[in-house]
Design a protein around this motif. Structure first.
Motif, PDB file in Angstrom:
ATOM      1  N   GLY A 252       0.816  -1.108   0.183  1.00 37.28           N
ATOM      2  CA  GLY A 252       0.063  -0.136   0.028  1.00 37.28           C
ATOM      3  C   GLY A 252       0.863   1.453  -0.002  1.00 37.28           C
ATOM      4  O   GLY A 252       0.556   2.085  -0.803  1.00 37.28           O
TER       5      GLY A 252
ATOM      6  N   THR B 227       2.479   1.774  -3.394  1.00 37.43           N
ATOM      7  CA  THR B 227       1.664   1.894  -4.451  1.00 37.43           C
ATOM      8  C   THR B 227       1.514   3.743  -4.303  1.00 37.43           C
ATOM      9  O   THR B 227       1.377   4.216  -5.486  1.00 37.43           O
ATOM     10  CB  THR B 227       0.305   1.267  -4.122  1.00 37.43           C
TER      11      THR B 227
ATOM     12  N   HIS C 133       0.079   5.509   8.098  1.00 39.63           N
ATOM     13  CA  HIS C 133      -0.833   4.862   6.973  1.00 39.63           C
ATOM     14  C   HIS C 133      -1.713   3.939   7.618  1.00 39.63           C
ATOM     15  O   HIS C 133      -2.704   3.395   7.012  1.00 39.63           O
ATOM     16  CB  HIS C 133       0.147   4.037   6.217  1.00 39.63           C
TER      17      HIS C 133
ATOM     18  N   GLN D 187      -4.941   9.054   8.359  1.00 42.79           N
ATOM     19  CA  GLN D 187      -6.048   8.766   7.188  1.00 42.79           C
ATOM     20  C   GLN D 187      -7.207   9.223   7.353  1.00 42.79           C
ATOM     21  O   GLN D 187      -7.946   9.764   6.348  1.00 42.79           O
ATOM     22  CB  GLN D 187      -6.032   7.332   7.184  1.00 42.79           C
TER      23      GLN D 187
ATOM     24  N   ARG E  77      -3.440  -8.421   1.247  1.00 40.39           N
ATOM     25  CA  ARG E  77      -2.002  -8.865   2.068  1.00 40.39           C
ATOM     26  C   ARG E  77      -2.827  -9.952   2.823  1.00 40.39           C
ATOM     27  O   ARG E  77      -3.867  -9.663   3.508  1.00 40.39           O
ATOM     28  CB  ARG E  77      -1.519  -7.810   2.735  1.00 40.39           C
TER      29      ARG E  77
ATOM     30  N   LYS F 101      -7.541  -7.977   7.773  1.00 38.86           N
ATOM     31  CA  LYS F 101      -8.206  -7.893   6.794  1.00 38.86           C
ATOM     32  C   LYS F 101      -9.545  -8.650   6.671  1.00 38.86           C
ATOM     33  O   LYS F 101     -10.337  -8.443   5.736  1.00 38.86           O
ATOM     34  CB  LYS F 101      -7.455  -8.385   5.487  1.00 38.86           C
TER      35      LYS F 101
ATOM     36  N   VAL G 167      -7.468 -13.432  -3.638  1.00 34.36           N
ATOM     37  CA  VAL G 167      -6.025 -13.550  -3.855  1.00 34.36           C
ATOM     38  C   VAL G 167      -5.420 -12.916  -2.588  1.00 34.36           C
ATOM     39  O   VAL G 167      -5.986 -11.843  -1.968  1.00 34.36           O
ATOM     40  CB  VAL G 167      -5.785 -12.187  -4.977  1.00 34.36           C
TER      41      VAL G 167
ATOM     42  N   THR H  50      -1.872 -11.695  -0.737  1.00 33.07           N
ATOM     43  CA  THR H  50      -0.242 -11.849  -0.943  1.00 33.07           C
ATOM     44  C   THR H  50       0.371 -12.273   0.337  1.00 33.07           C
ATOM     45  O   THR H  50       0.034 -11.962   1.332  1.00 33.07           O
ATOM     46  CB  THR H  50       0.261 -10.377  -1.162  1.00 33.07           C
TER      47      THR H  50
ATOM     48  N   ARG I 106      -0.620 -15.581  -3.392  1.00 32.82           N
ATOM     49  CA  ARG I 106       0.818 -15.101  -4.037  1.00 32.82           C
ATOM     50  C   ARG I 106       0.588 -13.564  -4.686  1.00 32.82           C
ATOM     51  O   ARG I 106      -0.538 -13.207  -4.617  1.00 32.82           O
ATOM     52  CB  ARG I 106       1.477 -15.791  -5.207  1.00 32.82           C
TER      53      ARG I 106
ATOM     54  N   PHE J  76       0.762 -10.646  -7.615  1.00 29.82           N
ATOM     55  CA  PHE J  76       0.656 -10.382  -9.050  1.00 29.82           C
ATOM     56  C   PHE J  76       1.122  -9.397  -9.544  1.00 29.82           C
ATOM     57  O   PHE J  76       0.976  -8.130  -8.997  1.00 29.82           O
ATOM     58  CB  PHE J  76      -0.927 -10.905  -9.487  1.00 29.82           C
TER      59      PHE J  76
ATOM     60  N   ASP K   8      -8.709  -0.949   9.214  1.00 28.49           N
ATOM     61  CA  ASP K   8      -7.666  -0.653   7.964  1.00 28.49           C
ATOM     62  C   ASP K   8      -7.582   0.963   7.909  1.00 28.49           C
ATOM     63  O   ASP K   8      -8.626   1.569   8.139  1.00 28.49           O
ATOM     64  CB  ASP K   8      -8.264  -1.078   6.599  1.00 28.49           C
ATOM     65  N   GLY K   9      -6.497   1.251   7.835  1.00 29.49           N
ATOM     66  CA  GLY K   9      -6.307   2.648   7.877  1.00 29.49           C
ATOM     67  C   GLY K   9      -6.858   3.320   6.805  1.00 29.49           C
ATOM     68  O   GLY K   9      -7.776   4.273   6.902  1.00 29.49           O
ATOM     69  N   MET K  10      -6.951   3.001   5.657  1.00 29.33           N
ATOM     70  CA  MET K  10      -7.488   3.393   4.472  1.00 29.33           C
ATOM     71  C   MET K  10      -8.120   2.339   3.598  1.00 29.33           C
ATOM     72  O   MET K  10      -9.532   1.817   3.611  1.00 29.33           O
ATOM     73  CB  MET K  10      -6.602   4.325   3.511  1.00 29.33           C
ATOM     74  N   ASN K  11      -7.209   1.305   2.902  1.00 28.45           N
ATOM     75  CA  ASN K  11      -7.621   0.437   2.078  1.00 28.45           C
ATOM     76  C   ASN K  11      -7.617   0.871   0.705  1.00 28.45           C
ATOM     77  O   ASN K  11      -8.653   1.439   0.046  1.00 28.45           O
ATOM     78  CB  ASN K  11      -8.690  -0.393   2.040  1.00 28.45           C
ATOM     79  N   LEU K  12      -6.637   0.620  -0.043  1.00 28.61           N
ATOM     80  CA  LEU K  12      -6.350   1.171  -1.477  1.00 28.61           C
ATOM     81  C   LEU K  12      -7.343   0.303  -2.588  1.00 28.61           C
ATOM     82  O   LEU K  12      -7.492   0.740  -3.492  1.00 28.61           O
ATOM     83  CB  LEU K  12      -5.218   1.354  -1.934  1.00 28.61           C
TER      84      LEU K  12
ATOM     85  N   GLU L 131      -8.951   1.225  -5.941  1.00 22.67           N
ATOM     86  CA  GLU L 131      -8.335   0.511  -7.230  1.00 22.67           C
ATOM     87  C   GLU L 131      -9.433  -0.133  -8.085  1.00 22.67           C
ATOM     88  O   GLU L 131      -9.889  -0.089  -9.175  1.00 22.67           O
ATOM     89  CB  GLU L 131      -7.433  -0.472  -7.056  1.00 22.67           C
TER      90      GLU L 131
HETATM   91  P1  ADQ Z   1      -2.041  -2.519   2.967  1.00 22.01           P
HETATM   92  O1  ADQ Z   1      -2.224  -3.206   4.564  1.00 22.01           O
HETATM   93  O2  ADQ Z   1      -0.950  -2.991   2.424  1.00 22.01           O
HETATM   94  O3  ADQ Z   1      -1.528  -0.811   3.305  1.00 22.01           O
HETATM   95  P2  ADQ Z   1      -4.142  -1.622   1.177  1.00 22.01           P
HETATM   96  O4  ADQ Z   1      -4.166  -0.243   0.943  1.00 22.01           O
HETATM   97  O5  ADQ Z   1      -5.098  -2.353   0.645  1.00 22.01           O
HETATM   98  O6  ADQ Z   1      -3.519  -2.346   2.076  1.00 22.01           O
HETATM   99  O7  ADQ Z   1      -2.844  -1.792  -0.052  1.00 22.01           O
HETATM  100  C1  ADQ Z   1      -2.368  -2.970  -0.781  1.00 22.01           C
HETATM  101  C2  ADQ Z   1      -1.775  -2.906  -1.922  1.00 22.01           C
HETATM  102  O8  ADQ Z   1      -1.242  -4.049  -2.334  1.00 22.01           O
HETATM  103  C3  ADQ Z   1      -2.663  -2.501  -3.305  1.00 22.01           C
HETATM  104  O9  ADQ Z   1      -2.099  -1.431  -3.834  1.00 22.01           O
HETATM  105  C4  ADQ Z   1      -3.036  -3.890  -3.874  1.00 22.01           C
HETATM  106  O10 ADQ Z   1      -3.240  -3.617  -5.238  1.00 22.01           O
HETATM  107  C5  ADQ Z   1      -1.759  -4.518  -3.615  1.00 22.01           C
HETATM  108  N1  ADQ Z   1      -1.705  -5.917  -3.741  1.00 22.01           N
HETATM  109  C6  ADQ Z   1      -2.670  -6.417  -2.938  1.00 22.01           C
HETATM  110  N2  ADQ Z   1      -2.608  -7.853  -3.003  1.00 22.01           N
HETATM  111  C7  ADQ Z   1      -1.822  -8.137  -4.020  1.00 22.01           C
HETATM  112  C8  ADQ Z   1      -1.413  -9.244  -4.802  1.00 22.01           C
HETATM  113  N3  ADQ Z   1      -1.663 -10.194  -4.478  1.00 22.01           N
HETATM  114  N4  ADQ Z   1      -0.286  -9.151  -5.743  1.00 22.01           N
HETATM  115  C9  ADQ Z   1       0.115  -7.665  -6.157  1.00 22.01           C
HETATM  116  N5  ADQ Z   1      -0.490  -6.544  -5.469  1.00 22.01           N
HETATM  117  C10 ADQ Z   1      -1.265  -6.780  -4.448  1.00 22.01           C
HETATM  118  C11 ADQ Z   1      -1.427   0.077   4.215  1.00 22.01           C
HETATM  119  C12 ADQ Z   1      -2.645   0.429   5.280  1.00 22.01           C
HETATM  120  C13 ADQ Z   1      -3.762   0.687   4.462  1.00 22.01           C
HETATM  121  C14 ADQ Z   1      -3.424   2.033   3.654  1.00 22.01           C
HETATM  122  C15 ADQ Z   1      -2.252   1.758   2.879  1.00 22.01           C
HETATM  123  C16 ADQ Z   1      -1.851   2.923   2.155  1.00 22.01           C
HETATM  124  O11 ADQ Z   1      -2.758  -0.880   6.088  1.00 22.01           O
HETATM  125  O12 ADQ Z   1      -4.871   0.841   5.291  1.00 22.01           O
HETATM  126  O13 ADQ Z   1      -4.643   2.262   2.727  1.00 22.01           O
HETATM  127  O14 ADQ Z   1      -1.169   1.248   3.750  1.00 22.01           O
HETATM  128  O15 ADQ Z   1      -1.597   4.073   3.095  1.00 22.01           O
END
Ligand code: ADQ
Length: 467
Positions: free
Chosen positions: A32, A35, A161, A192, A271, A276, A304, A306, A346, A348, A370-374, A378
């Protein structure tokens, strides 16, 4: 080398890869924070200070995508105590409503202080006179104050975050004062959502007894610190363009072929983390299949996950639990063909993620906190047309902005099941009405706007500088 703009984060935005011939290269890593911040860095240039991911190894600074990458070394023991320990087994569960038990160990805290100081010193070496330094996230909460002591000329921002917990929970932390004082070293502390800023200010008032006016804490005679919400977002246009590219369309077609062209696709992307809400989501979907409210012959749930923090016990347990749960549900499916849950453990490429978002009729984002959730944003950026549906936990920061999502309480299994079905079966008009509003929000509130607003506020916030 010095830089006028410096990002400091626990991890660098790159992972090292080695090809068959043994050649090493660095490639942008998932997650996150990366990204969100990588596009900002590409656009502005500067330096990114962080750990490169391999313990007990010194790596020289190098240039990546037009900015300087400055690796900070960590020993194996520091990885265990600072990163896996204090960051991910103390702070992470504590800040996420204690959905898992936080562990408190004095040696972990000592390692946290030591590593924060190393990051602060490295940033102090890299930053030019009067530079802007933007410190990221819960692993580095002591850096702002340490850095200010080393370099009072710097403009220091901090962004958290993850959620900032309510006072009742935060107060458990034996080092609560030190953390608050560490954060207050920044001129601007960003959260956030407004709730996080409010929790923080309440604690500053009650534990440190500092005067506060309109979100500004007067720390001492020459320094003040502003606390405010800056909801993070995504590169919306970038995701949209990616989702519409011919390669992504091909990939979406291939995915549908692999899944046997189901009539309905539910999707989860996370993740593999206990915050989550995966256990609850999978159970709810399993029950819907078992009760016949969803038909496994025409509906698939693609989940999915990660791999994440696999050396922390709680994450290993979660991984086993999910394997077991998915296996049990699939083994009880009445159909012999494709199982009702397709579970992929895994990472992607971003393009594959975009293809998945394209084909998903219903996106399930149901974190316990969750802080935000991107992922939620997306999906809205990538799903074509107006017939997608986003189910979103009310405990994700994103729920404050994405009000027209199908909101759920992830602890209420029956409630979630009803909403999952409703999101799939609502009239097209209703789905379009909600989707239109979500798209409007995500298109106008982009990562660019997030970074610009934060940095603009930072340029006005804080101390009387003594340059
Ligand atoms: P994360 O807890 O990692 O982030 P999230 O905001 O959903 O949660 O971001 C996950 C990112 O990883 C997304 O961009 C997603 O596309 C990517 N991703 C997830 N699974 C994947 C996979 N199998 N393959 C490839 N890419 C994958 C932390 C905080 C969040 C906050 C962000 C940003 O926990 O609340 O939104 O930081 O501040």
């Amino acid at each position: 080398m010095t830089a006028e703009f410096v990002v400091v984060a626990n991890r660098l935005p790159v992972d090292r890869t080695t090809d068959e011939d043994g050649n090493e290269a660095w490639r942008t890593s998932p997650g996150g924070l990366v990204t969100a911040l990588e596009p900002v860095m590409r656009a502005r240039g500067g330096a990114w200070v962080g750990w490169h991911g391999a313990p007990d190894e010194e790596v020289a600074p190098f240039v990546h995508e037009g900015y300087e990458v400055v690796p900070v070394p960590l020993s194996g023991q520091e990885v265990a105590e600072f990163y896996e320990g204090f960051s991910n087994a103390t702070l992470w569960p504590l800040y996420h409503d204690t959905v898992a038990f936080p562990e408190f160990h004095r040696e972990w805290w000592d390692a946290y202080v030591q590593v924060n100081l190393r990051f602060a010193k490295r940033a102090a070496e890299i930053a030019s006179r009067g530079a802007t330094v933007w410190v990221q996230d819960y692993q580095l909460q002591l850096v702002p104050r340490m850095l200010r002591e080393l370099r009072p000329d710097l403009r220091i921002g901090f962004f958290l975050h993850i959620p900032f917990p309510p006072a009742e929970i935060f107060a458990q932390l034996p080092w609560r004062r030190e953390i608050l004082e560490g954060l207050l070293g920044a001129d601007l502390v960003g959260f956030q959502i407004q709730g996080g800023a409010t929790n923080f200010l309440r604690l500053v008032r009650s534990l440190l007894r500092l005067p506060i006016e309109q979100g500004v804490v007067r720390v001492d005679g020459s320094h003040s610190s502003l606390a405010r919400a800056y909801p993070i977002s995504i590169d919306t246009a970038g995701f949209q363009a990616l989702a519409e590219s011919p390669e992504t369309l091909d990939e979406a077609q291939r995915l549908l072929d692999d899944l046997g062209h189901p009539k309905h696709v539910f999707l989860g992307v996370d993740r593999l983390d206990y915050t989550k809400g995966l256990r609850q989501r999978i159970r709810a979907m399993g029950e819907l299949f078992a009760e016949g409210r969803l038909d496994p012959t025409d509906t698939v749930f693609l989940q999915v996950a990660t791999p994440s923090r696999e050396r922390v016990d709680e994450y290993r347990r979660l991984r086993d639990d999910i394997d077991l749960l998915v296996g049990r549900i699939n083994s009880q499916s009445p159909t012999a063909g494709r199982p009702p849950i397709v579970y992929l453990h895994r990472g992607f490429p971003r393009q594959t993620m975009a293809a998945m978002y394209r084909i998903a009729d219903v996106m399930l984002v149901t974190p316990l906190r969750d802080g935000m959730n991107l992922v939620a944003k997306e999906y809205v950026a990538c799903h074509p047309g107006l017939q997608g549906a986003l189910v979103l936990s009310e405990f994700a920061g994103a729920a404050k902005e994405l009000r027209q999502a199908y909101q759920v309480n992830p602890y209420d299994l029956n409630g979630m099941k009803d909403v999952f079905v409703q999101a799939l079966t609502d009239a097209p008009r209703e789905r379009a009405r909600r989707m239109r509003s979500l798209q409007r929000q995500v298109r106008t509130h982009t990562i660019d706007r997030w970074a610009t607003t934060f940095l603009e506020d930072l340029s006005h916030a804080g101390s009387d500088r003594n340059q």
